[in-house]
Enzyme design. Structure first.
Site, mmCIF file in Angstrom:
data_model
loop_
_atom_site.group_PDB
_atom_site.id
_atom_site.type_symbol
_atom_site.label_atom_id
_atom_site.label_comp_id
_atom_site.label_asym_id
_atom_site.label_seq_id
_atom_site.Cartn_x
_atom_site.Cartn_y
_atom_site.Cartn_z
ATOM 1 N N SER A 133 0.836 -1.213 0.000
ATOM 2 C CA SER A 133 0.000 0.000 0.000
ATOM 3 C C SER A 133 0.871 1.264 0.000
ATOM 4 O O SER A 133 0.474 2.285 -0.568
ATOM 5 C CB SER A 133 -0.987 0.001 1.167
ATOM 6 O OG SER A 133 -0.326 0.130 2.389
ATOM 7 N N ASN A 134 2.044 1.199 0.599
ATOM 8 C CA ASN A 134 2.953 2.351 0.522
ATOM 9 C C ASN A 134 3.498 2.529 -0.890
ATOM 10 O O ASN A 134 3.628 3.652 -1.373
ATOM 11 C CB ASN A 134 4.088 2.207 1.535
ATOM 12 C CG ASN A 134 3.639 2.563 2.935
ATOM 13 O OD1 ASN A 134 3.427 3.735 3.241
ATOM 14 N ND2 ASN A 134 3.447 1.555 3.779
ATOM 15 N N ARG B 5 12.864 -8.314 5.235
ATOM 16 C CA ARG B 5 14.135 -9.030 5.320
ATOM 17 C C ARG B 5 15.159 -8.089 5.933
ATOM 18 O O ARG B 5 15.212 -6.913 5.551
ATOM 19 C CB ARG B 5 14.661 -9.401 3.920
ATOM 20 C CG ARG B 5 13.810 -10.347 3.156
ATOM 21 C CD ARG B 5 14.068 -11.786 3.488
ATOM 22 N NE ARG B 5 15.458 -12.166 3.445
ATOM 23 C CZ ARG B 5 15.942 -13.237 4.073
ATOM 24 N NH1 ARG B 5 15.142 -14.004 4.787
ATOM 25 N NH2 ARG B 5 17.223 -13.543 3.998
ATOM 26 N N ILE B 6 15.959 -8.628 6.827
ATOM 27 C CA ILE B 6 17.078 -7.827 7.321
ATOM 28 C C ILE B 6 18.171 -7.871 6.261
ATOM 29 O O ILE B 6 18.481 -8.940 5.722
ATOM 30 C CB ILE B 6 17.568 -8.373 8.672
ATOM 31 C CG1 ILE B 6 16.463 -8.113 9.700
ATOM 32 C CG2 ILE B 6 18.885 -7.726 9.073
ATOM 33 C CD1 ILE B 6 16.786 -8.518 11.098
ATOM 34 N N ASN C 101 13.707 3.553 4.519
ATOM 35 C CA ASN C 101 12.728 2.585 5.030
ATOM 36 C C ASN C 101 11.631 3.346 5.762
ATOM 37 O O ASN C 101 11.845 4.472 6.213
ATOM 38 C CB ASN C 101 13.439 1.638 6.010
ATOM 39 C CG ASN C 101 12.509 0.592 6.587
ATOM 40 O OD1 ASN C 101 11.708 -0.020 5.865
ATOM 41 N ND2 ASN C 101 12.584 0.382 7.891
ATOM 42 N N HIS D 101 9.239 2.830 9.107
ATOM 43 C CA HIS D 101 9.073 1.995 10.294
ATOM 44 C C HIS D 101 7.836 2.476 11.056
ATOM 45 O O HIS D 101 7.682 3.685 11.283
ATOM 46 C CB HIS D 101 10.318 2.103 11.190
ATOM 47 C CG HIS D 101 10.190 1.298 12.437
ATOM 48 N ND1 HIS D 101 10.293 -0.084 12.428
ATOM 49 C CD2 HIS D 101 9.927 1.660 13.714
ATOM 50 C CE1 HIS D 101 10.102 -0.527 13.663
ATOM 51 N NE2 HIS D 101 9.881 0.510 14.459
ATOM 52 N N SER E 136 7.887 6.503 10.968
ATOM 53 C CA SER E 136 9.085 7.286 10.658
ATOM 54 C C SER E 136 9.697 6.792 9.354
ATOM 55 O O SER E 136 9.875 5.587 9.180
ATOM 56 C CB SER E 136 10.148 7.114 11.751
ATOM 57 O OG SER E 136 9.619 7.365 13.034
ATOM 58 N N LEU F 171 19.707 -1.793 13.102
ATOM 59 C CA LEU F 171 18.284 -1.869 12.743
ATOM 60 C C LEU F 171 17.493 -0.651 13.244
ATOM 61 O O LEU F 171 17.559 -0.302 14.425
ATOM 62 C CB LEU F 171 17.687 -3.158 13.329
ATOM 63 C CG LEU F 171 16.307 -3.545 12.813
ATOM 64 C CD1 LEU F 171 16.347 -3.910 11.340
ATOM 65 C CD2 LEU F 171 15.743 -4.699 13.633
ATOM 66 N N ASP F 172 16.741 -0.046 12.349
ATOM 67 C CA ASP F 172 15.823 1.064 12.671
ATOM 68 C C ASP F 172 16.524 2.227 13.379
ATOM 69 O O ASP F 172 15.917 2.906 14.217
ATOM 70 C CB ASP F 172 14.641 0.570 13.533
ATOM 71 C CG ASP F 172 13.824 -0.508 12.833
ATOM 72 O OD1 ASP F 172 13.712 -0.451 11.595
ATOM 73 O OD2 ASP F 172 13.297 -1.398 13.514
#
Ligand code: GRF
Length: 213
Positions: A13-14, A91-92, A107, A109, A136, A144-145
């Site tokens: 949807s993004n 996936r990381i 990305n 989040h 964000s 990560l993030d």
């Protein structure tokens, strides 16, 4: 033309929100390709409907994360993109991949970083009795993030909220802030230097913010 490759794993949807803004002439850019690590997801249909090149790269057939990431990088590089957008890509990514594309990889989040990195963000926001929650858009770094945040979308947490209701509200603001972040990067010269954001020649001390009532 500013070229974008979008990575997805699901509904997209993004992705659709970004496609819609480009088609409406709000963002001067093109999506060159969509890559999914899962077959048969709605996001791939969205790409096909919009006439965008799309690929499935099934991570389960690779012996290692690094081998998958290498193939992924090859497909991406064949399009020579200016920006790589992770839109629900579950996936990381290996440090090698992230470092290769640093400054060009973003990305979204579903939390107001640095709060609630990782999974289950909506339930965790409820459990922590947060009054506000959101999403964000950030540059991706190996941790990560944890990369520099470009824009945050902020929604109220209601007293009778469930994680599902909150997730739906956050999704709405995601569809506002992700296209907006892409526009800053594609048209307005937003860049990252030494971990700091520069927008139209000025340092930004805080991320941009959007609110949903
Ligand atoms: C969004 O909630 C996003 O924050 C997270 O994955 C979800 C993707 O949704 N990273 P969609 O596939 O764009 O609908």
């Amino acid at each position: 033309m500013f070229k974008i490759v979008v990575l997805i794993s699901g509904g997209g949807s993004n992705l659709q929100a970004i496609i819609d803004h480009i088609q409406a002439g709000n963002i001067n850019a093109e999506i060159s390709a969509v890559i999914s690590n899962k077959a048969d997801v709605l996001g791939l249909e969205r790409a096909a409907t919009a006439g965008i090149d799309h690929h499935v790269l099934d991570h389960t057939i690779f012996a290692s994360r690094e081998a998958f990431d290498e193939s992924l990088a090859q497909i991406i590089e064949s399009y020579e993109p200016d920006l790589i957008v992770l839109a629900g890509f579950m996936r990381i990514l290996s440090d090698g991949f992230v470092n290769k594309f640093q400054g060009k990889l973003i990305n979204i989040h579903p939390a107001l970083l640095p709060k609630f990195k990782g999974l289950d963000t909506h339930q965790r926001a409820l459990d922590a009795d947060e009054k506000e929650h959101g999403a964000s858009v950030h540059f991706v770094i190996p941790e990560l993030d944890a990369g520099t945040v470009i824009i945050q979308g902020i929604v109220p947490v209601k007293s009778d909220d469930t994680a599902d209701a909150l997730q739906q509200r956050v999704h709405k603001i995601e569809h506002v802030i992700y296209p907006q972040a892409v526009k800053y990067l594609a048209e307005e010269g937003l860049t990252l230097k030494n971990g700091h954001l520069y927008h139209q020649g000025k340092t930004l001390l805080e991320p941009f913010k959007e609110y949903l009532d």
